[in-house]
Design a protein around this motif. Structure first.
Motif, PDB file in Angstrom:
ATOM      1  N   VAL A  93      44.118  45.687  36.155  1.00  0.00           N
ATOM      2  CA  VAL A  93      42.710  45.570  35.775  1.00  0.00           C
ATOM      3  C   VAL A  93      42.492  44.341  34.892  1.00  0.00           C
ATOM      4  CG1 VAL A  93      40.817  46.649  34.522  1.00  0.00           C
ATOM      5  CG2 VAL A  93      42.250  48.036  36.034  1.00  0.00           C
ATOM      6  N   THR A  94      43.353  44.181  33.892  1.00  0.00           N
ATOM      7  CA  THR A  94      43.264  43.010  33.014  1.00  0.00           C
ATOM      8  C   THR A  94      43.418  41.721  33.807  1.00  0.00           C
ATOM      9  OG1 THR A  94      44.141  44.240  31.133  1.00  0.00           O
ATOM     10  CG2 THR A  94      44.313  41.842  31.037  1.00  0.00           C
ATOM     11  N   GLN A  97      40.219  40.803  35.658  1.00  0.00           N
ATOM     12  CA  GLN A  97      39.171  40.350  34.745  1.00  0.00           C
ATOM     13  C   GLN A  97      39.445  38.926  34.241  1.00  0.00           C
ATOM     14  OE1 GLN A  97      39.608  43.608  32.001  1.00  0.00           O
ATOM     15  NE2 GLN A  97      37.924  44.778  32.898  1.00  0.00           N
ATOM     16  N   ASP A 125      35.246  49.375  35.131  1.00  0.00           N
ATOM     17  CA  ASP A 125      35.494  48.007  34.687  1.00  0.00           C
ATOM     18  C   ASP A 125      34.839  46.970  35.599  1.00  0.00           C
ATOM     19  OD1 ASP A 125      38.127  49.744  34.109  1.00  0.00           O
ATOM     20  OD2 ASP A 125      37.831  48.305  32.477  1.00  0.00           O
ATOM     21  N   PHE A 126      34.624  47.332  36.874  1.00  0.00           N
ATOM     22  CA  PHE A 126      34.116  46.366  37.834  1.00  0.00           C
ATOM     23  C   PHE A 126      32.748  46.723  38.391  1.00  0.00           C
ATOM     24  CE2 PHE A 126      38.813  46.238  38.245  1.00  0.00           C
ATOM     25  CZ  PHE A 126      39.007  44.985  37.692  1.00  0.00           C
ATOM     26  N   ASN A 129      30.304  44.074  38.366  1.00  0.00           N
ATOM     27  CA  ASN A 129      30.961  42.859  37.850  1.00  0.00           C
ATOM     28  C   ASN A 129      31.943  42.313  38.890  1.00  0.00           C
ATOM     29  OD1 ASN A 129      29.807  42.879  35.142  1.00  0.00           O
ATOM     30  ND2 ASN A 129      31.054  44.704  34.815  1.00  0.00           N
ATOM     31  N   SER A 173      41.430  54.924  35.464  1.00  0.00           N
ATOM     32  CA  SER A 173      42.576  54.121  35.898  1.00  0.00           C
ATOM     33  C   SER A 173      42.666  54.078  37.415  1.00  0.00           C
ATOM     34  CB  SER A 173      43.872  54.709  35.338  1.00  0.00           C
ATOM     35  OG  SER A 173      44.146  55.976  35.934  1.00  0.00           O
TER      36      SER A 173
END
Length: 347
Positions: A93-94, A97, A125-126, A129, A173
């Motif tokens: 994930v990091t 990004q 998280d996305f 985005n 996650s």
């Protein structure tokens, strides 16, 4: 007397003026020479070569040693790449990004996370985005979906998880997304069981002390969390039915069918082979990298695969034949060109 003082004053003024002129000439000359040399060199380099920073994962995981081997032993010798290095990161994930932010030029990532990032969906998280500069280079190795319980449990299939307490991974996650999808393919939802959000280590402890009935573990088999459980209790890793596997692979492009040998966990009580699905660890690059550079990087990686095999056991799973298996995003044109030349499907 007065004329002598005036002459002395004029002499002092002239000396300061001369010193000032000399200083200006020295500074100006030095600055021009230095600026011309540095700027000219940078422009020439940037027009011909690129620097590649590869985001990997934690130093104790699989991504990092493979990434170091790629950058230090393979990409550093590629035409079109002036410098390459691997850095430890928070993984998938990091990595997605920070690729979007321009911090990395390439990243190692799960193919499902890559799909979410490229499409701006599913994971929080996305959501909304989208990562627009992501292009696939190659698929690497499978990260298996493993549903584990203890050997003395009455759980024999996914359907038996109904009414049970099940660890489904940390909330938000990749593992939790996988668990939700696998349960859905079996006709179950979280409403049918008690879902506990926790990582692999805590899930292993929960199975050991009896507070959990089963757990979803996503990783290349053998996975240490299952081995740790097996050190105190015999384990049972469930097989998915043919129907569930078909449902998953037909609905989600990033899943591939996988069979784990019974020998993998035989020392921990597993008696049968495990039929399941896997997501793939993939190598992703910035879509803005030059086509020729990515072509050469892809070609060199497969021609020097022994460096990856020496770096980690998972290196032996990386094959040209499987280079596009489970690729969940569009390939970079440079990688696609190499695969087409080698007869590898890019569909």
């Amino acid at each position: 007397m007065r004329s002598l003082k005036l002459a002395g004053l004029l002499l002092i003024v002239m000396l300061f003026a001369l010193a000032g002129c000399g200083s200006a000439q020295d500074d100006g000359g030095g600055s021009d020479d230095s600026g011309s040399s540095d700027n000219g060199g940078d422009d020439a380099s940037s027009s011909e070569e690129v620097r590649v920073t590869l985001g990997t994962g934690g130093t104790s995981g699989t991504y990092y040693p493979l990434g170091v081997a790629m950058t230090e032993q393979i990409f550093s010798n590629v035409e079109g790449v002036s410098q390459s290095r691997a850095v430890s990161t928070g993984a998938s994930v990091t990595n997605a990004q920070e690729l979007a932010e321009g911090k990395y030029d390439a990243v190692l990532i799960q193919n499902d996370i890559a799909y979410y990032a490229a499409n701006g969906e599913t994971l929080g998280d996305f959501e909304g985005n989208t990562v627009d500069n992501m292009a696939g280079m190659t698929s690497l190795y499978p990260e298996d979906i493993q549903v584990v319980t203890t050997a003395d449990s009455d759980i024999e299939s996914l359907e038996d998880l109904e009414g049970k307490t099940v660890a489904v991974g940390d909330q938000g996650s990749g593992t939790e997304a996988n668990a939700n999808q696998v349960l859905g393919a079996a006709g179950l939802t979280y409403d049918d069981l008690t879902a506990e959000y926790m990582g692999f280590g805590d899930a292993s402890q929960g199975l050991q002390n009896g507070t959990l009935d089963a757990a979803f573990i996503v990783g290349g088999a053998p996975t240490s969390a299952i081995q740790e459980l097996g050190a105190s209790k015999d384990v049972k890793v469930l097989s998915l039915s043919d129907e569930v596997i078909s449902n998953l692979t037909s609905e989600y492009s990033y899943y591939t069918e996988k069979t784990i040998s019974a020998d993998t966990y035989a020392d921990y009580g597993q008696e049968e082979e495990i039929k399941t699905v896997a997501v793939m660890a993939i190598l992703v690059v910035d879509s803005e990298l030059p086509e020729d550079a990515v072509y050469n990087m892809t070609k060199s990686m497969f021609e020097n695969k022994d460096a990856l095999e020496a770096a980690h056991a998972r290196g032996s799973d990386i094959t040209l034949e499987g280079a596009t298996d489970g690729m969940s995003i569009d390939l970079h044109p440079g990688a696609a060109r190499y695969y087409e030349e080698e007869g590898v499907s890019v569909e």
